[in-house]
Structures are given as structure tokens and as C-alpha cells.
Design a protein around this motif. Structure first.
Motif: not given
Length: 448
Positions: A22-32
Motif C-alpha cells: 500500500x505504501x508503494x502504491x501511494x509512492x507511485x501516486x505521489x510521484x505523479x
């Protein structure tokens, strides 16, 4: 702590590798969507926090030895603070103190007048961040003295605005390519006992600084000296005893405003209400933020009435400064600190942690220095048998701690300092567990 109850279990518990999915998913969203210039030292996303633990979005419970950089001293969801915030939000969230004022702002000013060093008449102004407080302290000093020059120190950190970047010593990441900076800032040598040649005493180090001020600027041109009583981002550097009193005496003799930046050291963090208390320093102006309001954004300057009252009406302030919700949180935070004697708790944390760290230092040859006071402690890591900084080793230790579920922060001009800033409400068992993980990480990294 036996006199506190916790909402969440105060245990380290990992259910996924870190960072979890879940943290990795949020990191992907954050980068965008989030600017790349905003960094995070720990790649896990918080879902809940209480006492000395942070629970991430994957359900991992981590030991918090950073307190959001000395902010959540009473815990990140202290029940009294949360209730004060709920109560205030139910009435009004904002009116702007400069338009229609409210009692909460006055109450915080009264609290700070009573808590800050000295029994002289004081005045307070509230702001949003530590950098904003520092900026306004310098404004007051310049107006009150009619002078321009401001003295700051090697290894100093005072913020990220244009003026406070000029006051800050370290280039990367705080200043790099952000200039030109505000003028009339002069940097002087700091007392750094671990690295000072010839074992300078505090008085000797201060005289070295004073000599440079007089030669390079002239005492009658200096508006202010600004200094962190224990430096923060620069490496938790504790000046040798006598350094601060000698500087202050010179400032008083020369009509220079002595500003203590206690943004990180204030509010029981070092085992006193303020780090200045340790050597009975009474600043002309003191800047505060971080631990003042239990995590709500609030900052302040408190200083001599004759200085702050020289500023013309409208010269100080800001739309959100002293927001009523943040003021309510501050009053509750200070009441909690008094009720649970947080200065004493900080001293206990310091004793417990220092004993463990000194034992570790006897086992490994990569610890150059252990320093700090109360709940503000540092380990300076060096290459074996030298004083040469070892930032790579420091990164390895921080990464290993995170992998085991312990959040630690690093700092220092040379990137080789581990800093410990646990919530002052952390219980002994949890703190000991965190220190054990840290010790194991240092041993492992030293042997690699």
C-alpha cells in the motif's frame, strides 16, 4: 509511562516488508502529483499514530524515534490535545487575530511569558512555522537597534525562507541554487567540542568568535546574534559550557539582540523547558515552534517588551498566525507537559538512552561521539579509529533500523549523525526495544 494510557498497542510489529504494498502504491501516486523537491526520509505512509508508535497503511507498527522532528512530544494523538482541537473547531476555525481577535491567542502569549527564561516584561507574536518566527525575530532586532548585520554560526539551521536560508549553514539540500540570499548575514565559528582543535573551552571558543565579529563587522554594527543553544540539523552539537554565557555577555555589552532559536530544543525536549535554562541564559528574544502545539502548526517569538513594542502597529502578523485551533492545541499541550512533568521524563529518557549508547560505544569503534541532553540525543559515526565522518555507514544504519521497524532520523553537516527525538510519552519498554534495534544495526554495519 505508568501515568499515561495509550489508544494503540505500544509494540513494534511488522506484517510486511517495508515499504509495504500500500505504501508503494501511494509512492507511485505521489510521484505523479507531488513535487520531487519534497523529500521523505522514510518511505512508509502513516495511517495512525499514538504514544511511541506509528502504524502505516499496511498495518505495520513502527517505533517512532523522531517525533516528526521533535513535534509530537506529547504523542501524535494525545487525547487532551485532540479534544481541545475538537472543541475549538466546533466554535470557529478562523477569524484572523488581526481582524477579530480571540482569547486563545492571548492565553498562549500568557503561557509563553511565564515559561520562557527570565522574569522581565515580555511580549509574544504567534506565527505558523519556525522559519517564520526566526524571520520576524530578525526583523524586530533590526528595527529596534537600527542596525543591519546579523551573526549566525557554522552548522546552523534556521529554515528555508530566503532570509533563513542565508542564516542556515549547509548548502545541500537547503540552499543549493536558491540564491541570491538576504544580505548582511555573517557566519562565525561554533563551539563543536568533538571537532574543535586543541580542546577549546567554551569561553575560548566564544572569544574566538567575538574576535572575528569585532574584526569583520564591528560590534556597533551588529543587530543580532542568533544561535541554537543545541544545534539541530547541524548535528545536535552541544557547545562547550561557557560558550553561550560569554557570547551573551558580549551581546549585552554591545547593545546586540541575543536571539535563541529554540524551535527544536524547546518545550521540555532537552530536560528543561528550554535548552537555555541549562546555563541560565536569558535571551532577548526566543523563537519557538515544533513541540509547542502537539502537531498543529504554530510558532512564536517571545521577547523583551521594550524590543517588540518598538515595532509599529501592523508591522508583525499574518493571516493564519496564531490560528485559534492551533492555540487551543498549544494550551492543551502545555497542560499535558506540566501534568506529566515532561522535563523530568525527558531527563529519564536521556539517562536510559545514554547508558545504552555508552555501552555500545565500548563495543564498536565507529562511534566518535555521543552527545545531547534529555530527549535530544545524537550519535556521530566515524571511520574506525578516526574522526573522519562516515555518512555511508550512517545511511546503512538508518536503513537497517527501518527494515526492523524503527524510525530514526539522520542529520549533521557531514551527514554522519543519527539523532534521537522520541516522543516524550514513549514508554520504557518500547524505547529499550528501539535502542536495541539501533545497537544491532550499528554493530552489523560496523562489521560489514
Amino acid at each position: 509511562m505508568t501515568d499515561l494510557t495509550y489508544r494503540l498497542p505500544q509494540k513494534r510489529h511488522l506484517v510486511t516488508p517495508l515499504p509495504g504494498p500500500r505504501s508503494q502504491e501511494l509512492t507511485t501516486r505521489r510521484r505523479a502529483t507531488v513535487a520531487a523537491g519534497v523529500g521523505s526520509s522514510v518511505p512508509v505512509y502513516t495511517a495512525d499514530a499514538d504514544g511511541g508508535v506509528i502504524v502505516d497503511v499496511d498495518g505495520n507498527s513502527l517505533i517512532d524515534l523522531g517525533s516528526g522532528i521533535a513535534v509530537t512530544s506529547v504523542g501524535a494523538s494525545n487525547s487532551a490535545v485532540a479534544e481541545a482541537v475538537r472543541e475549538q473547531v466546533g466554535h470557529f476555525t478562523h477569524t484572523c487575530f488581526m481582524v477579530t481577535p480571540y482569547e486563545g491567542y492571548v492565553r498562549v502569549a500568557e503561557e509563553l511569558a511565564a515559561l520562557t527564561p527570565g522574569d522581565h516584561e515580555k511580549r509574544t507574536v504567534l506565527f505558523n512555522s519556525g522559519a517564520e518566527a526566526v524571520e520576524n525575530a530578525v526583523k524586530v532586532a533590526r528595527l529596534a537597534t537600527g542596525r543591519n548585520a546579523v551573526v549566525a554560526f557554522d552548522h546552523a539551521y534556521h529554515g528555508r525562507t530566503n532570509l533563513t536560508m542565508a542564516l542556515t549553514a549547509k548548502n545541500m539540500p537547503y540552499k543549493h541554487n536558491f540564491g541570491p540570499f538576504a544580505p548582511e548575514i555573517y557566519r562565525m565559528p561554533m563551539s563543536y567540542p568533538f571537532r574543535d582543535a586543541d580542546g577549546l573551552t567554551g569561553e575560548q571558543a566564544a572569544q574566538r568568535t567575538i574576535s572575528q565579529i569585532e574584526k569583520q563587522i564591528g560590534g556597533d554594527a551588529v543587530a543580532a546574534i542568533i544561535i541554537e543553544p543545541i544545534q539541530g540539523e547541524g548535528g545536535f552539537i552541544v557547545p562547550a559550557r561557557g560558550f553561550l554565557p560569554t557570547l551573551q555577555a558580549w551581546a549585552n555589552e554591545n547593545g546586540v539582540v541575543f536571539i535563541a532559536d529554540e524551535v527544536q530544543t524547546g518545550f521540555a525536549r532537552t530536560g528543561d523547558w528550554f535548552a537555555c535554562n541549562d546555563e541560565d541564559i536569558v535571551p532577548d528574544i526566543i523563537t519557538m515552534a515544533k513541540g509547542i502545539a502537539g502537531g498543529m502548526p504554530l510558532a512564536a517569538i517571545t521577547g523583551r517588551a521594550d524590543l517588540l513594542d518598538k515595532v509599529h502597529a501592523g508591522g508583525l502578523g499574518g493571516t493564519y498566525g496564531g490560528n485559534p485551533v492551533a492555540c487551543a492545541a498549544a494550551v492543551a499541550t502545555l497542560e499535558e507537559m506540566r501534568a506529566h512533568d515532561m522535563p523530568a521524563r525527558a531527563r529519564h529518557i536521556g539517562d536510559l538512552a545514554t547508558t545504552a549508547l555508552q555501552t555500545l560505544a565500548d563495543e564498536v569503534d565507529v562511534i566518535g561521539d555521543i552527545r545531547g541532553r534529555g530527549g535530544m540525543l545524537a550519535i556521530e559515526l566515524v571511520r574506525p579509529g578516526t574522526t573522519e565522518p562516515d555518512p555511508e555507514l550512517t545511511k546503512k544504519v538508518a536503513a537497517q533500523c527501518l527494515a526492523e521497524g524503527v524510525i530514526i532520523l539522520t542529520c549533521g553537516t557531514y551527514g554522519n549523525v543519527i539523532r534521537l527525538l522520541p516522543p516524550l510519552v514513549i514508554d520504557d519498554d518500547l524505547l529499550t526495544d528501539g535502542l536495541d534495534v539501533l545497537a544491532a544495526a550499528i554493530r552489523s554495519a560496523a562489521q560489514a
